[in-house]
Design an enzyme around this catalytic site. Structure first.
Site, PDB file in Angstrom:
ATOM      1  N   TYR A 153     -17.127   5.412  17.796  1.00 42.36           N
ATOM      2  CA  TYR A 153     -17.510   6.349  16.740  1.00 42.36           C
ATOM      3  C   TYR A 153     -17.850   7.698  17.356  1.00 42.36           C
ATOM      4  CZ  TYR A 153     -17.799   2.523  13.307  1.00 42.36           C
ATOM      5  OH  TYR A 153     -17.510   1.488  12.453  1.00 42.36           O
ATOM      6  N   LYS A 172     -12.519  -0.407  17.094  1.00 36.59           N
ATOM      7  CA  LYS A 172     -12.671  -0.130  15.667  1.00 36.59           C
ATOM      8  C   LYS A 172     -12.987   1.349  15.575  1.00 36.59           C
ATOM      9  CE  LYS A 172     -16.189  -1.392  12.325  1.00 36.59           C
ATOM     10  NZ  LYS A 172     -17.455  -1.889  12.163  1.00 36.59           N
TER      11      LYS A 172
HETATM   12  O1  LIG Z   1     -21.950   4.436  10.794  1.00 41.65           O
HETATM   13  P1  LIG Z   1     -21.782   4.339   9.296  1.00 41.65           P
HETATM   14  O2  LIG Z   1     -20.658   5.162   8.770  1.00 41.65           O
HETATM   15  O3  LIG Z   1     -23.067   4.549   8.557  1.00 41.65           O
HETATM   16  O4  LIG Z   1     -21.367   2.845   8.980  1.00 41.65           O
HETATM   17  C1  LIG Z   1     -21.811   1.829   9.833  1.00 41.65           C
HETATM   18  C2  LIG Z   1     -21.266   0.595   9.209  1.00 41.65           C
HETATM   19  O5  LIG Z   1     -19.869   0.719   9.114  1.00 41.65           O
HETATM   20  C3  LIG Z   1     -19.298  -0.363   9.781  1.00 41.65           C
HETATM   21  O6  LIG Z   1     -18.963   0.064  11.065  1.00 41.65           O
HETATM   22  C4  LIG Z   1     -18.091  -0.856   9.014  1.00 41.65           C
HETATM   23  O7  LIG Z   1     -18.506  -1.198   7.741  1.00 41.65           O
HETATM   24  P2  LIG Z   1     -17.907  -0.410   6.491  1.00 41.65           P
HETATM   25  O8  LIG Z   1     -16.537  -0.976   6.290  1.00 41.65           O
HETATM   26  O9  LIG Z   1     -18.827  -0.723   5.362  1.00 41.65           O
HETATM   27  O10 LIG Z   1     -17.877   1.044   6.869  1.00 41.65           O
HETATM   28  C5  LIG Z   1     -20.380  -1.425   9.864  1.00 41.65           C
HETATM   29  O11 LIG Z   1     -20.139  -2.316  10.906  1.00 41.65           O
HETATM   30  C6  LIG Z   1     -21.576  -0.592  10.076  1.00 41.65           C
HETATM   31  O12 LIG Z   1     -22.747  -1.200   9.621  1.00 41.65           O
END
Ligand SMILES: O=P(O)(O)OC[C@H]1O[C@](O)(COP(=O)(O)O)[C@@H](O)[C@@H]1O
Length: 271
Positions: A151, A182
């Protein structure tokens, strides 16, 4: 070379059975809190029981895996995430995740993989990398594939969905030894093709993101990344916040594994 290489191959095969996977992400209870769970979705056992026989794997935090093991054990491959953070943190500390479990717990829970987040570009990138390599080292010892939630987020990043930024995060992820990645959708098939390309063969899975206006909208995004060569998706809110989570999961599976069009797949959700 230890036996770990074999364990990783065996476990990856259990997740990516036909080379693709739909992973149900359900670690939101910490990252977003109970607000993410409207109505009856507040009951984790109820939600998991709707999807465990539909999706390819589920991703939980250790405590939730323990709490709900009667629902998932022996029914679906488990991935345990061992980093997390709450949104209760002060703004300036939100781009840091903390250890949230240990790799030996992941093994003890019978999981097929371990997951950890790296916020590339964060003020805390250094600490997150130390945490990642701790996890990676243990995962190698135990023959566990390591899923990196790559991320890219930080003060120098204007748009975290920008293809150049997402590409950078994916390239950094493979250089840090991620066995599965991911990352965010970059808005189009052609741009996401460039994300898959930079992964040099390491499976790339798209992160679902906030709930789309309609399931059909989301199915178009799933189709877009599959057309771009992604190996699948990791989805939370677009499944558990849908009024029919089981149907939504089935529709996403149909696009990922059977190549259904979004319209055809949508019919699965309405059954
Ligand atoms: O960092 P963000 O955008 O708040 O989302 C974190 C959430 O998104 C995820 O990475 C993926 O879930 P989602 O499909 O709901 O986005 C989860 O594992 C995590 O809890």
């Amino acid at each position: 070379m230890g036996y770990g290489y074999i364990g990783k191959k065996v476990r990856l095969q259990r997740i990516l059975r036909d080379g693709k996977a739909v992973i149900f992400a359900f670690d939101h209870g910490v990252e977003h809190g109970p607000a993410d769970f409207p109505g009856e979705t507040i009951d984790p056992r109820k939600i998991l029981s709707k999807v465990v026989d539909v999706v390819d794997a589920i991703m939980l935090l250790p405590g939730m895996a323990n709490l709900t093991h009667e629902v998932w054990a022996g029914k679906v491959p488990l991935i345990v995430k061992v980093t997390s953070k709450t949104s209760l943190r002060p703004e300036q500390e939100k781009l840091l995740q903390s250890p949230f479990g240990f790799v030996e717990d992941v093994v003890a829970l019978g999981a097929e993989a371990v997951a950890a987040t790296v916020y590339w570009g964060s003020n805390f990138e250094d600490q997150m990398l130390k945490m990642w390599f701790e996890v990676k080292r243990e995962a190698e010892r135990y023959g566990l594939p390591a899923l990196q939630l790559s991320y890219p987020r930080g003060p120098a990043i204007k748009n975290m969905y920008d293809v150049e930024v997402v590409r950078y995060g994916v390239r950094a992820a493979i250089e840090s030894g991620a066995d599965l990645i991911k990352t965010y959708y970059t808005g189009s098939t052609e741009s996401f093709r460039r994300v898959v390309e930079v992964a040099a063969g390491v499976p790339v899975l798209m992160s679902g993101g906030a709930k789309a206006k309609t399931l059909l909208d989301f199915l178009y995004v799933v189709k877009s990344v599959m057309d771009a060569g992604a190996q699948g998706v990791v989805v939370g809110r677009n499944i558990f916040q849908h009024e029919n989570p089981r149907g939504a999961a089935k529709a996403i599976m149909a696009v990922v594994h059977e190549g259904y069009s979004p319209e055809e797949a949508l019919k699965m959700a309405e059954q």
